[in-house]
Motif scaffolding. Sequence first.
Motif, PDB file in Angstrom:
ATOM      1  N   ASP A  44     -12.482 -11.207  74.032  1.00 22.48           N
ATOM      2  CA  ASP A  44     -11.620 -12.322  74.417  1.00 22.48           C
ATOM      3  C   ASP A  44     -10.959 -12.047  75.760  1.00 22.48           C
ATOM      4  O   ASP A  44     -10.855 -12.935  76.617  1.00 22.48           O
ATOM      5  N   GLN A  47     -13.581 -12.350  78.433  1.00 25.82           N
ATOM      6  CA  GLN A  47     -13.892 -13.750  78.704  1.00 25.82           C
ATOM      7  C   GLN A  47     -12.788 -14.401  79.532  1.00 25.82           C
ATOM      8  O   GLN A  47     -13.072 -15.142  80.482  1.00 25.82           O
ATOM      9  N   PRO A  54     -19.041 -17.335  77.096  1.00 25.54           N
ATOM     10  CA  PRO A  54     -19.456 -17.572  75.703  1.00 25.54           C
ATOM     11  C   PRO A  54     -20.925 -17.962  75.644  1.00 25.54           C
ATOM     12  O   PRO A  54     -21.512 -18.370  76.654  1.00 25.54           O
ATOM     13  N   ALA A  58     -21.487 -22.755  72.689  1.00 21.72           N
ATOM     14  CA  ALA A  58     -20.269 -22.359  71.971  1.00 21.72           C
ATOM     15  C   ALA A  58     -19.037 -22.919  72.670  1.00 21.72           C
ATOM     16  O   ALA A  58     -19.065 -23.243  73.862  1.00 21.72           O
ATOM     17  N   THR A  60     -15.643 -23.077  74.651  1.00 25.32           N
ATOM     18  CA  THR A  60     -15.071 -22.230  75.708  1.00 25.32           C
ATOM     19  C   THR A  60     -13.687 -21.725  75.337  1.00 25.32           C
ATOM     20  O   THR A  60     -13.123 -20.882  76.036  1.00 25.32           O
ATOM     21  N   VAL A  64     -13.360 -15.370  68.148  1.00 24.43           N
ATOM     22  CA  VAL A  64     -14.627 -15.334  67.416  1.00 24.43           C
ATOM     23  C   VAL A  64     -14.455 -15.038  65.925  1.00 24.43           C
ATOM     24  O   VAL A  64     -15.436 -15.050  65.189  1.00 24.43           O
ATOM     25  N   GLY A  91     -18.922 -18.309  67.551  1.00 27.94           N
ATOM     26  CA  GLY A  91     -19.263 -17.947  68.913  1.00 27.94           C
ATOM     27  C   GLY A  91     -18.107 -18.143  69.870  1.00 27.94           C
ATOM     28  O   GLY A  91     -18.137 -17.686  71.009  1.00 27.94           O
ATOM     29  N   GLY A  92     -17.063 -18.803  69.404  1.00 30.36           N
ATOM     30  CA  GLY A  92     -15.860 -19.092  70.181  1.00 30.36           C
ATOM     31  C   GLY A  92     -15.084 -20.193  69.495  1.00 30.36           C
ATOM     32  O   GLY A  92     -15.566 -20.807  68.542  1.00 30.36           O
ATOM     33  N   ARG A 270     -22.444 -11.402  69.190  1.00 27.90           N
ATOM     34  CA  ARG A 270     -22.056 -12.757  69.599  1.00 27.90           C
ATOM     35  C   ARG A 270     -23.229 -13.571  70.131  1.00 27.90           C
ATOM     36  O   ARG A 270     -23.287 -14.788  69.933  1.00 27.90           O
ATOM     37  N   SER A 271     -24.154 -12.917  70.817  1.00 28.16           N
ATOM     38  CA  SER A 271     -25.267 -13.638  71.443  1.00 28.16           C
ATOM     39  C   SER A 271     -26.422 -13.905  70.484  1.00 28.16           C
ATOM     40  O   SER A 271     -27.400 -14.555  70.861  1.00 28.16           O
TER      41      SER A 271
END
Length: 283
Positions: A44, A47, A54, A58, A60, A64, A91-92, A270-271
């Motif tokens: 976080d 980001q 993200p 997902a 913005t 997560v 994912g967000g 996450r990806s």
Amino acid sequence: MRAVLIKDGKGPLENLYIGETEKPTPAAHHVLVKIKAFGLNRMDISQREGKYPPPVGASTVLGVEFSGHIAQVGKDVEKWKEGDEVFGLAGGGAYAEFIVVPQTNVIAKPKHLSFVEAASIPENWLTAFQAVVLVAEIKAGDNVLVHAGASGVGIAAIQLSRAYKANNVIATASTQDKLDWLLSLPSGATHAVNYKTQNFADEVKTITNGHGADVVIDFVGRTHFEKNIQSLALDGRMTLLAFLSGAELPFLNLGPILYKRLRIQGSTLRSRSAPYQADLIAQ
């Protein structure tokens, strides 16, 4: 709905503010969760600083992992109903009043966990489960070395290793307070090493009577890599989760990777695709 937003899209901590954004609506196989608590993770912060976009599609909005209750279900959702208490992975979008996720991305919240406790589990424990169990394929009797032992994922990796009947679980950290705490945890580390004042590769060899670590879980990268190779046992497996000290090595002797038959694999969460995450959560 209200959400924690970022002025100018990225920047320092001071750019965070509570503002208004559109409330999401669940699709057929999705659920809308009224959030009670969310987890704060290093990603976080990255980001917010513009260093970790993200995944495509997902939200913005940061965040997560979360906990709360089901506020609305999609037309094809059968497992969940309004009012169910859950925690889950996204994912967000968790820094908000509401979040929409696939029905497979939430888990029923046990009654003995508070909403705050439940929100701290998904990202840490799913990342650790993936790294220790699926990637490194831990077996009963293995010796495990966990770096960044006092981190959220580090703690989960330690306790999972104990649950999977590892022989020695060796954690590294930078202060005596952290080392003492890791040794005192329920199902905590069996041994703890200060990587700033001790050579952890030598300590691993001593603790394991020369065998070495069958599994290494590393978040650090450059500064630890050579000693990780030294620490690993024959047929050892190393899972790389991050590169906190940098990702580039000035020089590496590839010989031990070959003659020790080492397996080194990167792991991200996450990806990964929604079906992959759903399968991981089910496991």
